[in-house]
Every structure is written in C-alpha cells, then in structure tokens.
Design a protein around this motif. Structure first.
Motif, PDB file in Angstrom:
ATOM      1  N   GLU A   7      -4.155  22.195  -6.545  1.00  0.00           N
ATOM      2  CA  GLU A   7      -3.949  21.138  -5.565  1.00  0.00           C
ATOM      3  C   GLU A   7      -4.855  21.337  -4.355  1.00  0.00           C
ATOM      4  O   GLU A   7      -4.947  22.442  -3.830  1.00  0.00           O
ATOM      5  CB  GLU A   7      -2.484  21.155  -5.119  1.00  0.00           C
ATOM      6  N   ALA A   8      -5.502  20.275  -3.914  1.00  0.00           N
ATOM      7  CA  ALA A   8      -6.253  20.280  -2.661  1.00  0.00           C
ATOM      8  C   ALA A   8      -5.433  19.485  -1.652  1.00  0.00           C
ATOM      9  O   ALA A   8      -5.011  18.366  -1.932  1.00  0.00           O
ATOM     10  CB  ALA A   8      -7.622  19.653  -2.843  1.00  0.00           C
ATOM     11  N   ASN A   9      -5.196  20.087  -0.485  1.00  0.00           N
ATOM     12  CA  ASN A   9      -4.393  19.446   0.547  1.00  0.00           C
ATOM     13  C   ASN A   9      -5.181  19.349   1.842  1.00  0.00           C
ATOM     14  O   ASN A   9      -6.017  20.205   2.123  1.00  0.00           O
ATOM     15  CB  ASN A   9      -3.121  20.257   0.819  1.00  0.00           C
ATOM     16  N   LEU A  10      -4.871  18.344   2.610  1.00  0.00           N
ATOM     17  CA  LEU A  10      -5.378  18.250   3.974  1.00  0.00           C
ATOM     18  C   LEU A  10      -4.362  18.932   4.871  1.00  0.00           C
ATOM     19  O   LEU A  10      -3.165  18.655   4.779  1.00  0.00           O
ATOM     20  CB  LEU A  10      -5.542  16.793   4.404  1.00  0.00           C
ATOM     21  N   VAL A  11      -4.825  19.826   5.736  1.00  0.00           N
ATOM     22  CA  VAL A  11      -3.948  20.512   6.670  1.00  0.00           C
ATOM     23  C   VAL A  11      -4.408  20.150   8.074  1.00  0.00           C
ATOM     24  O   VAL A  11      -5.566  20.353   8.422  1.00  0.00           O
ATOM     25  CB  VAL A  11      -4.008  22.043   6.457  1.00  0.00           C
ATOM     26  N   PHE A  12      -3.497  19.628   8.871  1.00  0.00           N
ATOM     27  CA  PHE A  12      -3.829  19.171  10.209  1.00  0.00           C
ATOM     28  C   PHE A  12      -3.448  20.213  11.246  1.00  0.00           C
ATOM     29  O   PHE A  12      -2.677  21.137  10.980  1.00  0.00           O
ATOM     30  CB  PHE A  12      -3.124  17.840  10.492  1.00  0.00           C
ATOM     31  N   HIS A  13      -3.977  20.048  12.452  1.00  0.00           N
ATOM     32  CA  HIS A  13      -3.737  21.001  13.542  1.00  0.00           C
ATOM     33  C   HIS A  13      -2.257  21.190  13.829  1.00  0.00           C
ATOM     34  O   HIS A  13      -1.828  22.273  14.209  1.00  0.00           O
ATOM     35  CB  HIS A  13      -4.439  20.545  14.825  1.00  0.00           C
ATOM     36  N   ASN A  14      -1.449  20.138  13.648  1.00  0.00           N
ATOM     37  CA  ASN A  14      -0.025  20.238  13.962  1.00  0.00           C
ATOM     38  C   ASN A  14       0.789  20.822  12.813  1.00  0.00           C
ATOM     39  O   ASN A  14       2.009  20.881  12.892  1.00  0.00           O
ATOM     40  CB  ASN A  14       0.521  18.866  14.355  1.00  0.00           C
ATOM     41  N   GLY A  15       0.122  21.238  11.726  1.00  0.00           N
ATOM     42  CA  GLY A  15       0.818  21.845  10.589  1.00  0.00           C
ATOM     43  C   GLY A  15       1.187  20.869   9.496  1.00  0.00           C
ATOM     44  O   GLY A  15       1.689  21.277   8.446  1.00  0.00           O
ATOM     45  N   MET A  16       0.966  19.583   9.717  1.00  0.00           N
ATOM     46  CA  MET A  16       1.276  18.607   8.683  1.00  0.00           C
ATOM     47  C   MET A  16       0.318  18.799   7.497  1.00  0.00           C
ATOM     48  O   MET A  16      -0.876  19.028   7.692  1.00  0.00           O
ATOM     49  CB  MET A  16       1.149  17.186   9.240  1.00  0.00           C
TER      50      MET A  16
END
Length: 169
Positions: A7-16
């Motif tokens: 799985e490839a995920n996007l990880v944002f600065h806020n942890g989402m």
C-alpha cells in the motif's frame, strides 16, 4: 487464502493518512519457472512505476521499512527523483554500517543532542557513504545514514525506576 497488498499512502503534517495506490502480490508475477512467489520488493517496483506515471511532478518522500534497504530500491527512488528514508536494520547493508562506524570516529562533530518529551535523543550521521551492489558489486550509490539513540526512564511493576534505550537508523 491470504492476499498480500503493498500500500502507498499519503501522510500529511497533521498525521492524517490517506490511501493512494495498492499493488496486489500475485503468484503469476513471481518467478514461476523457479517456483518463486511474488514478493513485496517486486511489488514495490511495479507500484513505484505506477506512482511515477500518475504523479510525475509530485514531490515525493518515501518512508520505507527495512525490507527495502537495498540497491535496486534506492536506485528506483533516485531514477524517479524521489527523496526517501529507509529503516536500516543492524544486519542490513553491512558495508554501509562498517563505513558509518569508521566515519563516526573521524566525524566527531556530526552529533546533535536534544530532549524530546522525557527522552534524551542523540543523533549521529554520516553522508555520502558508498554502497556497492548488483552483480559483482559493479553498481555504486551514495547513501546518508542517520542514527538516533534514545534514553528514557520508566517505572516498572515493582515501583523501581528503570532506564530504557532504543536505537533507530
């Protein structure tokens, strides 16, 4: 039956975290002639190609498990212009570890100490370590190594204060 998925995920600065793309491991993608199953490393290269095709201009930083600490994975990241951080386990890339440990004796100023919460963290690093790989180690890639050693205290079940340590590379 089990089906493994990379799985490839996007990880944002806020942890989402949002799923981006999936690559199923498939027996037909393995080396059928030698009765070898598909694996996460093969799936990584298929998924990386798909991500590159769909998001050519997106600046990407990959955070990868220690399974991917190898020349072909690093080469693919560099080919696509991606930044990357790969966990470096103690037994992975022994020549890189050997060089890192030797350089640490010379690069005594490559250290940063900080407190994060109740933990004391010591960072050490070395840049541009040559990693040779491939058939007869004819390919060379420069890698950077950062090691964080943490120390903190906890109270055990008997009410005794104990010192804990961890190390991440």
């Amino acid at each position: 039956f089990y089906v493994y998925v990379l799985e490839a995920n996007l990880v944002f600065h806020n942890g989402m975290v949002l799923p981006l793309m999936s690559e199923f491991l498939d027996f037909t993608e393995g080396d059928i002639g030698n009765n070898k199953q598909d694996c996460e490393q093969r799936a990584f290269h298929r998924l990386a190609e798909r991500i590159h095709q769909e998001f050519k201009k997106l600046p990407i930083l990959l955070l990868l498990d220690g399974l991917y600490a190898n020349g072909p994975t690093i080469e693919a990241c560099k080919k696509y212009g991606w930044e990357f951080m790969i966990v470096l386990q103690d037994k992975s890339l022994p020549s890189v570890w050997e060089e890192f440990e030797g350089l640490q004796k010379l690069e005594v100023d490559h250290v940063f100490i900080q407190h994060w919460g109740d933990r004391r963290q010591t960072f050490r690093w070395s840049n541009d370590i040559e990693y040779d790989y491939g058939k007869k180690e004819k390919k060379t890639i420069l890698v950077h190594v950062v090691v964080c050693a943490e120390t903190w205290e906890e109270i055990d079940n008997n009410g005794q204060r104990i010192t804990k340590n961890s190390r991440h590379a």
